[in-house]
Write an enzyme that holds these catalytic residues in place. Structure first.
Site, PDB file in Angstrom:
ATOM      1  N   HIS A  86      26.013  32.447  52.526  1.00  0.00           N
ATOM      2  CA  HIS A  86      25.673  30.982  53.197  1.00  0.00           C
ATOM      3  C   HIS A  86      25.866  29.903  52.015  1.00  0.00           C
ATOM      4  O   HIS A  86      25.852  30.341  50.767  1.00  0.00           O
ATOM      5  CB  HIS A  86      24.382  31.049  53.407  1.00  0.00           C
ATOM      6  N   GLU A 162      30.134  27.374  59.460  1.00  0.00           N
ATOM      7  CA  GLU A 162      29.147  26.054  59.325  1.00  0.00           C
ATOM      8  C   GLU A 162      29.863  25.166  58.251  1.00  0.00           C
ATOM      9  O   GLU A 162      29.716  25.394  57.067  1.00  0.00           O
ATOM     10  CB  GLU A 162      28.061  26.946  58.616  1.00  0.00           C
TER      11      GLU A 162
HETATM   12  P1  PGA Z   1      20.784  23.316  59.879  1.00  0.00           P
HETATM   13  O1  PGA Z   1      20.954  24.800  58.932  1.00  0.00           O
HETATM   14  O2  PGA Z   1      20.568  24.068  61.248  1.00  0.00           O
HETATM   15  O3  PGA Z   1      19.406  22.978  59.346  1.00  0.00           O
HETATM   16  O4  PGA Z   1      21.899  22.546  59.786  1.00  0.00           O
HETATM   17  C1  PGA Z   1      22.086  25.706  59.158  1.00  0.00           C
HETATM   18  C2  PGA Z   1      22.332  26.726  58.314  1.00  0.00           C
HETATM   19  O5  PGA Z   1      22.222  26.176  57.154  1.00  0.00           O
HETATM   20  O6  PGA Z   1      22.515  27.796  58.339  1.00  0.00           O
END
Ligand code: PGA
Length: 246
Positions: A86, A162
């Site tokens: 992450h 992401e």
């Molecule tokens: P968010 O976070 O939905 O608050 O943008 C996603 C993540 O960090 O996995």
């Protein structure tokens, strides 16, 4: 095929009691709840339909690693998934691609499903989509190095795209389903080129909300979404569940 909805609670909520309340709302088939480690056991005993993910695991099997938790320990608690790489761990805890590569092998080795997060920061995205694609390929290239000649079930590999700048707590920029889908194509092609596998699940994450979830879930390029902040808000999360027909 029904889509996967991952609820990444990060370091929330404060108490086990609140965690249990939240888990009851999210306890649906096709949902994976990633609570903080401290609540994993109580949440596993609470849910009947959702699966449980850890938010991290060590790249080592056992030994002198104070504070770390091994993939085998998580598996013994009934954990099925683990989020690795992450961006918050990469950036705030200085986790490197080499560390992540090691963790992926260790987790797959005990049969956990890995949710590998990749994505470019704002500084890279500002240079354009070609730079962003190259950045993500470079991450994947090292992260997946260890599993090149490693036998594992393809269904145990999940990749979440992401874009860091679109994560609600680190920019909250607006990624469109179209641009995200173009990156998804890039990821799928690259993983196929590297590992000769294409049937892995690919998710989108970054400010997914009740408002925009349908747009991402409707795209054939995505097999689901990874939800952070909105997974802490029952009303919002219910909307996402509805967008995923749950
Ligand atoms: P968010 O976070 O939905 O608050 O943008 C996603 C993540 O960090 O996995």
């Amino acid at each position: 095929m029904s889509k996967l909805i991952i609820a990444n609670w990060k370091m929330n909520p404060k108490t086990a009691r609140e965690a249990v309340r939240l888990a009851k709302v999210e306890d649906k088939t096709g949902v994976v709840i990633a609570p903080p480690l401290a609540f994993i056991d109580v949440i596993r005993k609470t849910v009947r339909h959702a699966k449980i993910a850890a938010q991290n695991a060590a790249g080592e099997e056992k030994g002198p690693w104070t504070g770390e938790v091994s993939p085998a320990m998580l598996a013994s608690l009934g954990v099925r998934y683990v989020i690795l790489g992450h961006s918050e761990r990469r950036m705030k805890l200085h986790e490197t691609d080499a560390d992540i590569a090691k963790k992926i092998v260790a987790a797959l080795d005990v049969g956990l499903k890995v949710i590998l997060c990749v994505g470019e920061p704002l500084s890279v995205r500002k240079k354009g989509t070609i730079a962003a694609k190259r950045f993500v390929k470079d991450q994947l290239s090292v992260d997946l190095k260890g599993i090149k000649n490693f036998k594992f079930q393809i269904s145990n590999l999940v990749i979440a795209y992401e874009p860091v700048w679109a994560i609600s707590t680190s920019g909250g920029g607006k990624e469109t389903p179209e641009d995200a889908a173009a990156m998804a194509k890039n990821i799928r092609e690259f993983v196929h080129f590297k590992l000769r596998i294409s049937h892995f699940k690919l998710l989108y994450g970054g400010s997914v909300s009740g408002m925009n979830a349908r747009g991402f879930l409707a795209r054939k390029e995505f097999d689901g979404v990874l939800v952070g902040s909105a997974s802490l808000k029952p009303k919002e999360f219910r909307k996402i569940l509805r967008a995923g027909n749950r």
